[in-house]
Design a protein around this motif. Structure first.
Motif, short mmCIF file in Angstrom:
data_model
loop_
_atom_site.label_atom_id
_atom_site.label_comp_id
_atom_site.label_asym_id
_atom_site.label_seq_id
_atom_site.Cartn_x
_atom_site.Cartn_y
_atom_site.Cartn_z
N TYR A 1 17.01 -15.54 -32.89
CA TYR A 1 17.30 -14.19 -32.41
C TYR A 1 16.00 -13.42 -32.17
CZ TYR A 1 18.73 -9.32 -32.48
OH TYR A 1 18.92 -8.00 -32.16
N GLY B 1 14.22 -14.72 -29.12
CA GLY B 1 14.94 -14.32 -27.91
C GLY B 1 14.64 -12.88 -27.53
N ARG B 2 14.47 -12.03 -28.54
CA ARG B 2 14.15 -10.63 -28.26
C ARG B 2 12.76 -10.49 -27.67
NH1 ARG B 2 15.06 -6.64 -33.04
NH2 ARG B 2 13.99 -5.36 -31.53
N GLU B 3 11.83 -11.34 -28.12
CA GLU B 3 10.47 -11.27 -27.59
C GLU B 3 10.43 -11.68 -26.12
OE1 GLU B 3 8.02 -13.78 -29.97
OE2 GLU B 3 8.06 -12.46 -31.71
N LYS B 4 11.22 -12.66 -25.75
CA LYS B 4 11.20 -13.19 -24.38
C LYS B 4 12.04 -12.37 -23.41
CE LYS B 4 10.42 -17.92 -25.86
NZ LYS B 4 10.95 -19.27 -25.94
N ALA B 5 12.91 -11.53 -23.92
CA ALA B 5 13.78 -10.74 -23.04
C ALA B 5 12.94 -9.73 -22.27
CB ALA B 5 14.84 -10.02 -23.86
N PRO B 6 13.25 -9.55 -21.00
CA PRO B 6 12.50 -8.55 -20.22
C PRO B 6 12.80 -7.14 -20.73
CG PRO B 6 14.35 -9.39 -18.95
CD PRO B 6 14.28 -10.19 -20.20
#
Length: 151
Positions: free
Chosen positions: A122, A125-130
């Motif tokens: 999780y 995923g937050r780091e990679k989200a635009p």
């Protein structure tokens, strides 16, 4: 007041041990073995006390059964196996790790590892989200906003 306190202090140790004098074996070696076995068996009624500590009737029956089996010549393991055969592994205060119990022993650490993995995924995923981008207001929306603010 002092008398009541003195009586309480004299009688208090008697309530700590559930083994009654009529249950005690004459042979001190057999009695010691019986006490050790009793400390490892769970009372089916109290569930978190050994039969050595419990005052329940079934605990007394089990203590007597342990002593009878020892007098008959059973080994400690044979006595425990006999009681486990009758009541299941639930009566053991320290259940075995073998058989299907390995899943219960491993469930806690496995769930911790799964939770840590899900949390890590999780966070990655937050780091990679635009990053969320705000859109500019259209000219009609700007006009409507100015109109509302003037009122």
């Amino acid at each position: 007041m002092i008398r009541v306190l003195l009586i309480f202090l004299l009688l208090w140790p008697a309530t700590l041990w559930a083994v009654q004098p009529d249950e005690v074996l004459e042979n001190p070696v057999l009695e010691e073995r019986a006490r050790e076995i009793s400390k490892g068996l769970r009372c089916p009624v109290c569930q978190n006390e050994s039969i050595d500590e419990s005052h329940a009737n079934i605990a007394k029956d089990l203590r007597l059964l342990v002593r009878d089996r020892l007098v008959d010549g059973d080994t400690d393991q044979e006595v425990v196996d006999f009681i486990v055969a009758r009541y299941g592994e639930f009566v053991l205060l320290k259940p075995t790790i073998g058989g299907s119990n390995w899943l219960l022993w491993a469930a806690g650490p496995l769930m911790l590892l799964v939770a840590m993995g899900v949390g890590l995924m999780y966070l990655r995923g937050r780091e990679k989200a635009p990053a969320a981008q705000e859109e500019a207001l259209s000219p009609d929306e700007v006009a409507r906003l100015k109109e509302i603010l003037k009122e």
